[in-house]
Design a protein around this motif. Structure first.
Motif, mmCIF file in Angstrom:
data_model
loop_
_atom_site.group_PDB
_atom_site.id
_atom_site.type_symbol
_atom_site.label_atom_id
_atom_site.label_comp_id
_atom_site.label_asym_id
_atom_site.label_seq_id
_atom_site.Cartn_x
_atom_site.Cartn_y
_atom_site.Cartn_z
ATOM 1 N N TRP A 130 0.843 -1.195 0.000
ATOM 2 C CA TRP A 130 0.000 0.000 0.000
ATOM 3 C C TRP A 130 0.879 1.245 0.000
ATOM 4 C CZ3 TRP A 130 -5.411 -0.918 0.829
ATOM 5 C CH2 TRP A 130 -5.734 -2.232 1.193
ATOM 6 N N ILE A 131 0.291 2.371 -0.415
ATOM 7 C CA ILE A 131 0.967 3.659 -0.331
ATOM 8 C C ILE A 131 0.222 4.520 0.688
ATOM 9 C CG2 ILE A 131 -0.340 4.567 -2.310
ATOM 10 C CD1 ILE A 131 2.071 6.354 -2.910
ATOM 11 N N VAL A 132 0.977 5.140 1.620
ATOM 12 C CA VAL A 132 0.391 5.919 2.711
ATOM 13 C C VAL A 132 -0.090 7.271 2.179
ATOM 14 C CG1 VAL A 132 0.816 6.990 4.959
ATOM 15 C CG2 VAL A 132 1.862 4.776 4.397
ATOM 16 N N LEU A 133 -1.298 7.652 2.568
ATOM 17 C CA LEU A 133 -1.918 8.887 2.089
ATOM 18 C C LEU A 133 -1.787 10.016 3.117
ATOM 19 C CD1 LEU A 133 -5.177 7.408 0.503
ATOM 20 C CD2 LEU A 133 -3.013 7.960 -0.612
ATOM 21 N N PRO A 134 -1.919 11.262 2.676
ATOM 22 C CA PRO A 134 -1.707 12.416 3.573
ATOM 23 C C PRO A 134 -2.681 12.480 4.743
ATOM 24 C CG PRO A 134 -1.640 13.109 1.276
ATOM 25 C CD PRO A 134 -2.103 11.696 1.283
ATOM 26 N N GLU A 135 -3.845 11.870 4.657
ATOM 27 C CA GLU A 135 -4.831 11.980 5.732
ATOM 28 C C GLU A 135 -4.507 11.089 6.931
ATOM 29 O OE1 GLU A 135 -6.742 13.109 1.879
ATOM 30 O OE2 GLU A 135 -5.522 11.424 2.595
ATOM 31 N N SER A 136 -3.407 10.358 6.881
ATOM 32 C CA SER A 136 -3.055 9.440 7.965
ATOM 33 C C SER A 136 -2.724 10.189 9.243
ATOM 34 C CB SER A 136 -1.862 8.575 7.550
ATOM 35 O OG SER A 136 -2.172 7.814 6.392
ATOM 36 N N THR A 137 -3.033 9.563 10.408
ATOM 37 C CA THR A 137 -2.725 10.123 11.728
ATOM 38 C C THR A 137 -1.984 9.069 12.551
ATOM 39 O OG1 THR A 137 -4.814 9.365 12.699
ATOM 40 C CG2 THR A 137 -4.817 11.538 11.622
ATOM 41 N N GLU A 138 -1.651 9.423 13.789
ATOM 42 C CA GLU A 138 -0.982 8.449 14.656
ATOM 43 C C GLU A 138 -1.893 7.281 14.971
ATOM 44 O OE1 GLU A 138 0.490 10.247 18.165
ATOM 45 O OE2 GLU A 138 1.893 11.591 17.134
ATOM 46 N N GLU A 139 -3.191 7.549 15.085
ATOM 47 C CA GLU A 139 -4.135 6.496 15.452
ATOM 48 C C GLU A 139 -4.559 5.646 14.261
ATOM 49 O OE1 GLU A 139 -4.602 9.707 16.158
ATOM 50 O OE2 GLU A 139 -3.937 9.642 18.257
ATOM 51 N N GLN A 140 -4.539 6.230 13.070
ATOM 52 C CA GLN A 140 -5.036 5.491 11.908
ATOM 53 C C GLN A 140 -4.208 5.824 10.678
ATOM 54 O OE1 GLN A 140 -9.370 4.959 10.896
ATOM 55 N NE2 GLN A 140 -8.841 6.313 9.220
ATOM 56 N N ILE A 141 -3.858 4.799 9.939
ATOM 57 C CA ILE A 141 -3.139 4.970 8.680
ATOM 58 C C ILE A 141 -4.134 4.777 7.540
ATOM 59 C CG2 ILE A 141 -1.336 4.072 7.172
ATOM 60 C CD1 ILE A 141 0.162 3.164 9.660
ATOM 61 N N LEU A 142 -4.190 5.766 6.668
ATOM 62 C CA LEU A 142 -5.041 5.672 5.484
ATOM 63 C C LEU A 142 -4.139 5.383 4.291
ATOM 64 C CD1 LEU A 142 -8.126 6.020 5.300
ATOM 65 C CD2 LEU A 142 -7.717 8.241 4.249
ATOM 66 N N ALA A 143 -4.467 4.347 3.514
ATOM 67 C CA ALA A 143 -3.567 3.936 2.434
ATOM 68 C C ALA A 143 -4.364 3.415 1.246
ATOM 69 C CB ALA A 143 -2.596 2.858 2.926
ATOM 70 N N ARG A 144 -3.711 3.530 0.083
ATOM 71 C CA ARG A 144 -4.287 3.025 -1.157
ATOM 72 C C ARG A 144 -3.397 1.896 -1.668
ATOM 73 N NH1 ARG A 144 -2.859 4.829 -6.080
ATOM 74 N NH2 ARG A 144 -2.167 6.830 -5.242
ATOM 75 N N THR B 31 -7.377 1.365 -6.971
ATOM 76 C CA THR B 31 -8.127 2.575 -7.283
ATOM 77 C C THR B 31 -8.512 3.307 -6.001
ATOM 78 O OG1 THR B 31 -10.274 1.440 -7.229
ATOM 79 C CG2 THR B 31 -9.076 1.443 -9.327
ATOM 80 N N GLU B 32 -9.100 4.488 -6.147
ATOM 81 C CA GLU B 32 -9.528 5.269 -4.991
ATOM 82 C C GLU B 32 -10.607 4.534 -4.194
ATOM 83 O OE1 GLU B 32 -8.125 8.139 -4.051
ATOM 84 O OE2 GLU B 32 -6.707 7.794 -5.674
ATOM 85 N N GLU B 33 -11.417 3.721 -4.885
ATOM 86 C CA GLU B 33 -12.470 2.991 -4.189
ATOM 87 C C GLU B 33 -11.905 1.943 -3.231
ATOM 88 O OE1 GLU B 33 -12.460 3.658 -7.401
ATOM 89 O OE2 GLU B 33 -14.105 5.114 -7.445
ATOM 90 N N GLU B 34 -10.629 1.574 -3.399
ATOM 91 C CA GLU B 34 -10.018 0.533 -2.554
ATOM 92 C C GLU B 34 -9.235 1.111 -1.379
ATOM 93 O OE1 GLU B 34 -8.551 -3.039 -5.061
ATOM 94 O OE2 GLU B 34 -8.350 -1.309 -6.398
ATOM 95 N N ILE B 35 -9.287 2.428 -1.186
ATOM 96 C CA ILE B 35 -8.593 3.037 -0.041
ATOM 97 C C ILE B 35 -9.127 2.432 1.252
ATOM 98 C CG2 ILE B 35 -8.348 5.186 1.265
ATOM 99 C CD1 ILE B 35 -8.213 6.677 -1.357
ATOM 100 N N ALA B 36 -8.221 2.142 2.178
ATOM 101 C CA ALA B 36 -8.605 1.497 3.444
ATOM 102 C C ALA B 36 -7.892 2.163 4.610
ATOM 103 C CB ALA B 36 -8.280 0.005 3.399
ATOM 104 N N GLY B 37 -8.463 1.997 5.787
ATOM 105 C CA GLY B 37 -7.850 2.512 7.006
ATOM 106 C C GLY B 37 -7.285 1.372 7.845
#
Length: 742
Positions: free
Chosen positions: A17-31, A36-42
């Motif tokens: 996965w590639i880490v996205l800018p919206e990630s925080t210490e509590e949760q990593i948001l990645a694609r 695709t964008e529809e497969e982004i997960a936390g």
């Protein structure tokens, strides 16, 4: 901040996965890589096993070729388009915005909520500017739904622009689609809740029956096109009042994002302008009348944060680069009436004077006669076909004298603050009660109608002398739009041109008027063959919102509008961003002796053009200009006398001093407005540099196109490119066809 840097690669759940800018210490948001964008997960680091991604080093036993390596590199580079750079939306748009079009977006990103009035000049690209904001807010996750409120005739154009350039598939909410949309809703579910992206007819949703449901379920982002038609003007009732009431209710939600889009925010009426500003912030309704001087600097700065208004001169000035706008060449041509036409015109004028000067009439009845007289004269100046239709029309069916007065005003004048181009191309009906009650008068009008019918064709010098000018334009490679005031005129002109020997079977000629529904107007325009000469004859139903620059590059004002703003709107259909021709032509066509055109030409149009040429911008029509025109024509009808057959209208009138004062005041206001709200403090050069650096890093539209062509060729596709890129996919692997939904 997350322990993994933005853009780093991680491995979790059995894939990379590639880490996205919206990630925080509590949760990593990645694609997922290759996803695709529809497969982004936390991911929750405390609960899941997340490791840095590792890849085996290249092996000499699996050597590839240069082309494969290049495609892999470019694919990786372009894969970052959705998450790199200052704008999240640039990986999801199919248009390369000009740097100046980013200014409203930059302003919007500084506001919470976004409340913005975009009032750039006609043809600069306000739709693109608004759509960039929509796309960016969606991609940042700040909004999930939006609604575009616009006139019905441009709803499909909005739908195409959003889908083709911004990949936003919006539903049309129109009277013709409402039943189909309602069938897709669950029980007790509103269509405004069912569809996240909507393009809605403002006149459809403003009604008392629809308004409350829309306000209740309205999306968090609302875009209002042609917003000047929603301004409040005094004790306005009817459609304008309902539109303003709708927007006022929407604006009461302090968290709702609102974009107002119009090329004419002021329209010469200060109260209407303030009412638009108050939709952005209620406190703007109480601003000082004069915003100049150091004491009002803070007030100006507050407005400037929500209001952008730029003209062509501003963009050329502060970009300091070539801007893809055509060069406009303007000209005036005139004609003199055929002797038979002039004789009938004088007869109609004398009848009009007699009807207005009847001493037995009270003030209201005289005003009704006044509108009837002007309607007759304006129709006579337009064409014999319009004259016949007006002379034969009986009294307007209205409920009251006040309604007759209002209908008369709208049918004769060209109010700039009305969305009246839809129904305003009808010929004015005779509002004179004498037409109904007195047989003698009716017979006189019918006799004049018969005489007007005899003027068709050879005795109509207005049309006859236009034909050589059309031939010259076509010879030079110009394809003109002929704007007429009335439906009978447009249909008559188109019919006569089709019968002309130089045009028959050689030039495509179509007529578009308000009698056609918006979809049929568009279909009729799209029928033109781009490889052949063409002429479009239309009414002002095409003067707003419709882009015609792909097929046409010249405008002829066959009938003068009684409002300079309407002339600007007409010319803006071809003189705009994206016009493929380097030059466009604008021809003002007027009669020397028809006793109508001279007033409009001297009092408004020439003055408007002079100020625009000297100031570099067009200014709103002064608020009292319609009253001035009314006073001038009253002088013509109530006091003017025929003083020789060769005398023109200029000999019968005196231009009032009030006109000069109004124009000078409007000019000074526009100079101030241009200084305050052209947003020249935003250094677009710096934005351009950042944009270019981002494109170099992640690829531009050209890079995407080249990658697409190279990749398809590598996979067996056969490409041919002329005006359109065509791909033969016969030999493309089945897996790729499935991936492309082919």
């Amino acid at each position: 901040m997350s322990q993994f840097a933005v853009g780093s690669l991680i491995k979790a759940r059995g894939r990379e996965w590639i880490v996205l800018p919206e990630s925080t210490e509590e949760q990593i948001l990645a694609r997922p890589l290759g996803g695709t964008e529809e497969e982004i997960a936390g991911f929750l680091p405390e609960l899941e096993n997340i490791q840095p991604a590792q890849f085996q080093l290249p092996s000499p036993n699996q050597a590839g070729d240069y082309l494969s390596c290049r495609l892999l590199r470019d694919a990786l580079r372009l894969g970052f388009r959705s998450s790199a750079g200052p704008f999240r939306s640039f990986g999801r748009i199919s248009v390369e915005p000009r740097p100046y079009q980013l200014v409203p977006l930059l302003m919007a990103l500084k506001l919470d909520p976004v409340r913005l009035l975009i009032a750039d000049d006609v043809g600069i690209g306000k739709t693109v500017e608004a759509a960039l904001i929509i796309r960016e807010l969606i991609d940042r996750g700040e909004v999930t739904r939006f609604a575009v409120l616009c006139p019905p005739q441009i709803a499909e154009q909005w739908q195409r622009e959003l889908f083709s350039k911004f990949h936003l598939d919006a539903e049309l909410v129109l009277p013709s689609t409402i039943h189909r949309l309602e069938r897709a809703c669950r029980l007790n579910q509103s269509i405004y809740e069912r569809f996240p992206y909507q393009i809605i007819s403002t006149d459809f949703v403003k009604s008392d029956r629809r308004r409350d449901d829309f306000v209740r379920a309205c999306p968090e982002l609302v875009i209002v096109d042609e917003a000047h038609t929603c301004a409040r003007l005094g004790e306005t009732r009817g459609g304008r009042h309902q539109r303003h009431q709708l927007l006022s209710q929407l604006a009461q939600n302090a968290e709702r994002h609102i974009l107002l889009v119009t090329a004419t925010p002021h329209s010469g009426n200060e109260e209407g302008f303030r009412s638009l500003l108050s939709l952005l912030k209620p406190e703007f309704a109480h601003l000082p009348q004069d915003l100049s001087g150091d004491k009002n600097r803070k007030e100006r700065e507050k407005i400037a944060a929500h209001f952008v208004q730029r003209r062509r001169a501003d963009i050329r000035n502060y970009l300091r680069t070539d801007t893809p706008f055509p060069e406009r060449f303007e000209a005036e041509e005139n004609y003199k009436l055929h002797p038979d036409y002039k004789l009938l015109f004088e007869k109609v004028l004398e009848y009009a004077r007699e009807s207005v000067n009847d001493p037995t009439l009270d003030k209201q009845r005289q005003r009704i006669r006044w509108w009837s007289a002007l309607a007759l004269l304006r129709s006579m100046a337009s064409s014999p076909a319009a004259a016949v239709a007006t002379l034969r029309t009986r009294a307007v069916e209205a409920n009251s004298i006040e309604e007759i007065d209002e209908l008369g005003y709208k049918s004769v004048m060209d109010p700039s603050d009305e969305d009246s181009t839809e129904a305003n191309d009808l010929v004015p009906a005779g509002t004179d009660d004498q037409l109904v009650k007195q047989n003698e008068t009716s017979q006189k009008l019918m006799q004049m109608a018969l005489e007007a019918e005899q003027l068709f064709g050879t005795r109509d010098n207005k049309l006859k002398q236009l034909i050589p000018k059309l031939e010259a334009l076509l010879e030079e490679g110009f394809y003109p739009i002929i704007f007429c005031r009335f439906i009978p005129t447009a249909e008559y002109v188109a019919s006569q041109l089709r019968e002309h020997k130089q045009f028959t079977n050689q030039v495509q000629i179509e007529a578009v008027t308000g009698t056609l529904p918006p979809k049929e107007r568009e279909d009729r325009i799209n029928q033109f063959d781009e490889t052949k000469p063409r002429i479009l004859v239309c009414t002002d139903c095409l003067s707003e919102g419709i882009n015609l620059q792909r097929l046409f590059n010249a405008v002829i004002h066959y009938d003068l509008s009684w409002n300079p703003t309407r002339h600007e709107q007409r010319e803006g259909r071809v003189d705009r961003y994206g016009q493929p021709s380097a030059r466009v032509r604008a021809l003002t066509y007027y009669g020397l002796d028809n006793r109508i055109d001279g007033v409009v030409l001297d009092v408004l149009l020439r003055k408007h053009r002079t100020i625009r040429n000297s100031l570099g911008v067009s200014i709103p029509v002064p608020a009292d200009s319609e009253k001035v025109l009314e006073a001038v024509f009253q002088g013509l009808l109530l006091r003017g006398k025929n003083r020789g057959a060769e005398r023109t209208l200029w000999d019968d009138i005196d231009i009032p001093d009030e006109v000069k004062i109004e124009w000078e005041s409007a000019t000074e206001r526009e100079k101030l407005s241009r200084t305050l709200f052209a947003q020249q403090t935003i250094r677009v050069e710096e934005v351009t540099q950042e944009l270019q650096a981002s494109q170099r890093a992640i690829g531009s539209g050209v890079d995407v196109k080249e990658f697409f062509k190279l990749a398809l060729s590598h996979c067996g596709g056969v490409l041919t490119e002329e005006n359109t890129l065509r791909v033969n996919i016969t030999e493309v692997p089945r897996s790729l066809k499935e991936r492309l939904n082919l």
